[in-house]
Structures are given as structure tokens and as C-alpha cells.
Design a protein around this motif. Structure first.
Motif, PDB file in Angstrom:
ATOM      1  N   LEU A   3       0.835  -1.195   0.000  1.00 34.51           N
ATOM      2  CA  LEU A   3       0.000   0.000   0.000  1.00 34.51           C
ATOM      3  C   LEU A   3       0.870   1.244   0.000  1.00 34.51           C
ATOM      4  O   LEU A   3       1.910   1.305   0.650  1.00 34.51           O
ATOM      5  N   ASP A   4       0.429   2.260  -0.739  1.00 32.16           N
ATOM      6  CA  ASP A   4       1.161   3.518  -0.860  1.00 32.16           C
ATOM      7  C   ASP A   4       0.744   4.454   0.271  1.00 32.16           C
ATOM      8  O   ASP A   4       0.003   5.405   0.079  1.00 32.16           O
ATOM      9  N   LEU A 111      -8.151   5.899   2.896  1.00 31.24           N
ATOM     10  CA  LEU A 111      -7.785   5.934   1.491  1.00 31.24           C
ATOM     11  C   LEU A 111      -8.261   7.267   0.927  1.00 31.24           C
ATOM     12  O   LEU A 111      -9.458   7.565   0.931  1.00 31.24           O
ATOM     13  N   ALA A 112      -7.325   8.107   0.463  1.00 34.27           N
ATOM     14  CA  ALA A 112      -7.681   9.376  -0.161  1.00 34.27           C
ATOM     15  C   ALA A 112      -8.090   9.113  -1.596  1.00 34.27           C
ATOM     16  O   ALA A 112      -7.324   8.574  -2.394  1.00 34.27           O
ATOM     17  N   LEU A 113      -9.330   9.483  -1.928  1.00 31.45           N
ATOM     18  CA  LEU A 113      -9.871   9.230  -3.254  1.00 31.45           C
ATOM     19  C   LEU A 113      -9.618  10.430  -4.168  1.00 31.45           C
ATOM     20  O   LEU A 113      -9.014  11.430  -3.756  1.00 31.45           O
ATOM     21  N   VAL A 142      -5.404   7.127  -4.100  1.00 29.11           N
ATOM     22  CA  VAL A 142      -5.696   6.686  -5.459  1.00 29.11           C
ATOM     23  C   VAL A 142      -4.855   7.558  -6.378  1.00 29.11           C
ATOM     24  O   VAL A 142      -5.014   8.785  -6.411  1.00 29.11           O
ATOM     25  N   ARG A 143      -3.963   6.942  -7.100  1.00 29.20           N
ATOM     26  CA  ARG A 143      -3.006   7.689  -7.912  1.00 29.20           C
ATOM     27  C   ARG A 143      -3.438   7.845  -9.360  1.00 29.20           C
ATOM     28  O   ARG A 143      -2.949   8.735 -10.058  1.00 29.20           O
ATOM     29  N   ARG A 144      -4.337   6.967  -9.837  1.00 23.82           N
ATOM     30  CA  ARG A 144      -4.703   6.988 -11.248  1.00 23.82           C
ATOM     31  C   ARG A 144      -6.208   7.170 -11.388  1.00 23.82           C
ATOM     32  O   ARG A 144      -6.983   6.613 -10.608  1.00 23.82           O
ATOM     33  N   ASP A 170     -13.940   6.334 -12.771  1.00 27.03           N
ATOM     34  CA  ASP A 170     -13.646   5.845 -14.123  1.00 27.03           C
ATOM     35  C   ASP A 170     -12.872   4.526 -14.041  1.00 27.03           C
ATOM     36  O   ASP A 170     -12.588   4.010 -12.951  1.00 27.03           O
ATOM     37  N   GLU A 171     -12.555   3.979 -15.216  1.00 24.20           N
ATOM     38  CA  GLU A 171     -11.915   2.662 -15.252  1.00 24.20           C
ATOM     39  C   GLU A 171     -10.585   2.646 -14.497  1.00 24.20           C
ATOM     40  O   GLU A 171     -10.303   1.730 -13.728  1.00 24.20           O
ATOM     41  N   ALA A 172      -9.775   3.688 -14.707  1.00 21.12           N
ATOM     42  CA  ALA A 172      -8.469   3.724 -14.052  1.00 21.12           C
ATOM     43  C   ALA A 172      -8.624   3.849 -12.536  1.00 21.12           C
ATOM     44  O   ALA A 172      -7.892   3.218 -11.771  1.00 21.12           O
ATOM     45  N   GLY A 173      -9.584   4.665 -12.106  1.00 22.81           N
ATOM     46  CA  GLY A 173      -9.809   4.818 -10.674  1.00 22.81           C
ATOM     47  C   GLY A 173     -10.320   3.543 -10.037  1.00 22.81           C
ATOM     48  O   GLY A 173      -9.882   3.149  -8.945  1.00 22.81           O
TER      49      GLY A 173
END
Length: 304
Positions: A3-4, A111-113, A142-144, A170-173
Motif C-alpha cells: 500500500l502507498d 484511502l484518499a480518493l 488513489v493515484r490513477r 472511471d476505469e483507471a480509478g
């Protein structure tokens, strides 16, 4: 997957009781701590179909009425022994009262969204900095892509559902959130739906262990079959009821639920299943597209 995690800075909370823990393993465990934000700057931002319809009908928000309804929500939570923590409102964040979307409390910390709506993109850092100041122990980002909390349901220990409309999440998220849970060995369902419905929690919400409210008129047969295969029973909610935030309820655990007052049939069905349901008039918020689930971000639940 590692985990980041990262440290946050101090921030502004209207009240600062220290958190004893910051962890959620299931949306139906007993709720002990919740994050709220007073609707001091609430306005109907036309970013979803419900709000757009409200504006066409001539709706305007009344901040005094919204504040009174929000205080009633706080009182209901406190009657059920839930500790309420309050973010400092900001004029630049009119939707901050819908605390669900900016952050998610996971079993491992915050988790920061990444909210998609332009007017909401500062909310995650605003809330995260404040919560770090009262002892929220860890946070991941969430980085992406984009991801919002109304699209994420921690169904039970080991199972999470992530809604993906392609607009708010979205898909990446969705993939970014899924990787965090799958990296910890969890089963993940990613459910793709039309952005007309804004968030997953306008169509689907857990009310008790193995039991969910579901707008079966619009949820895909494949998704309903995936739930059934995992032992999740669904109580059908109609499209009209879902538009009135009939699915958007908050499980308090121990067969207790908070719900909006305008969905009598849904409330009756839950009571018929042996649930204690307390209803609250939240029309200032439902006409802006958000209900009791949107207004509350669980910080801690007592895991079994």
C-alpha cells in the motif's frame, strides 16, 4: 501489493476528539465513529440527473432548513452511540457535507480518493489533513483516474464492490482501488453502470450481514447473479424509489438502519425483516442528489 501509505499534515475540524481507531472491515459492523460536515454552503450543483430535475422544478436550497435537518441526523447518530466528528465547512467546497465521496476508511486506514467533479477535487486533501490531526493512523492515495466513495461498498470482510460509471469513478480509478483490496487478498467486483445513476450507492447499499437494498430495475442481471453467488440477498427497490434515494441508507450495525423519510415502502420492508429503522427528513439533500449514506463517512466500525 504494497500500500502507498503517506503521512498527512494537520487540518481543521470543528471538534477534535481523538479516534481510538480508524478501520472499517464491513459496512454492516457496528458504527462507532463518523465524519460529518455542516451544510453551511450547500447549493444545488447540477452535476447529476436528480439535481438537474430539482432545478427544473424550481428548487432552491434553504441553508437554515438544511442545517436543521443535518442536526437531526447528528442527533439520530448520537442516540445510537455514534461519535460524530465534524469537518470545518469551506465556501469553495459546497458539496463537502456529502463526506462519503472524498475518503474511504479501509481496514488498514484512510484511502484518499480522487473526486471527478471539478468543484470537489480539493475535498480529499481538506478532509485528510483534518483527520490526521485526530489520529487517523494511515492513508493511501488513489493515484490513477478518478474514484469517489459513493461508488465503493465494503460488503463484508474480504469482499468489496466498486461501481464504475466512467464519469465519477472511471476505469483507471476503479482499477486503482481494486488493486489495493486485491493486494490484501480480497475478492473484488467491479460493476459498470450508466452515469445517469451518479454513484453505486444510489442503486445498491448493504443494510445487514448478507442483505442489501438493490434497484433491480436497473442493476444488471450479471451483477445481481454475482451478488447471489456470494451469498448476498437483495431487497428490490424500484427505480422511482431509488431516484428518491431509497437505496441510500446507512447501516449502523446490529440490525439498525438510518434512512430518508420519503421512502415508506422501503422502510416497511426493512422493518418487516426485523430491522430497526429510524427515518430523517433530508429533502434539502435528497433534492441535491444525496441521502443519509452520502452525508456520512464511517471512520470506525467495531469489527467482529
Amino acid at each position: 501489493m504494497k500500500l502507498d501509505f503517506y503521512p498527512g499534515a494537520g487540518g481543521a475540524l470543528l471538534s477534535r476528539p481523538k479516534l481510538e481507531k480508524c478501520s472499517v472491515w464491513s459496512e454492516t459492523d457496528r458504527l462507532t465513529d463518523v465524519l460529518l460536515c455542516r451544510p453551511v454552503f450547500l447549493e444545488p450543483v447540477p452535476c447529476c440527473s436528480v439535481t438537474q430535475q430539482s432545478l427544473r422544478d424550481g428548487f432552491t436550497t434553504s441553508v437554515p432548513a438544511a442545517l436543521a435537518q443535518h442536526r437531526a441526523l447528528q442527533a439520530a447518530l448520537e442516540r445510537h452511540r455514534v461519535r460524530c466528528h465534524f469537518l470545518d465547512p469551506s465556501e469553495s467546497m459546497p458539496d463537502m457535507c456529502f463526506t462519503r465521496d472524498a475518503l474511504l476508511t479501509t481496514p488498514w486506514g484512510l484511502l484518499a480518493l480522487k473526486p471527478a467533479a471539478l468543484h470537489r477535487q480539493a475535498e480529499a486533501d481538506h478532509a485528510l489533513k483534518a483527520l490526521r490531526s485526530i489520529g487517523a493512523p494511515l492513508a493511501a492515495r488513489v493515484r490513477r483516474g478518478t474514484a469517489e466513495g459513493g461508488d465503493i461498498a465494503i460488503v463484508r470482510r474480504g469482499l468489496v464492490v466498486i461501481g464504475c460509471s466512467g464519469e465519477r469513478t472511471d476505469e483507471a480509478g476503479a482499477e486503482s482501488v481494486a488493486e489495493i483490496f486485491m493486494g490484501q487478498g480480497w475478492d473484488v467486483i467491479v460493476y459498470r453502470f450508466d452515469p445517469h445513476f451518479l454513484h453505486l450507492d444510489t442503486q445498491f447499499a448493504m443494510v445487514g450481514e448478507g442483505l442489501a437494498l438493490a434497484c433491480v430495475d436497473v442493476l444488471s442481471d450479471e451483477f445481481l447473479a454475482q451478488l447471489e453467488a456470494r451469498g448476498i440477498e437483495t431487497i428490490p427497490v424500484s427505480y422511482k424509489e431509488a431516484r428518491a434515494l431509497g437505496c441510500n441508507v446507512l447501516s449502523l450495525g446490529e440490525r439498525r438502519v438510518l434512512a430518508c423519510a420519503d421512502n415508506g415502502r422501503v422502510t416497511d420492508m426493512l422493518r418487516g425483516r426485523g430491522y430497526t429503522v429510524e427515518t430523517i427528513d433530508l429533502d434539502q439533500f435528497t433534492r441535491c442528489g444525496g441521502g443519509v449514506h452520502c452525508l456520512t463517512m464511517p471512520l470506525a466500525r467495531a469489527s467482529k
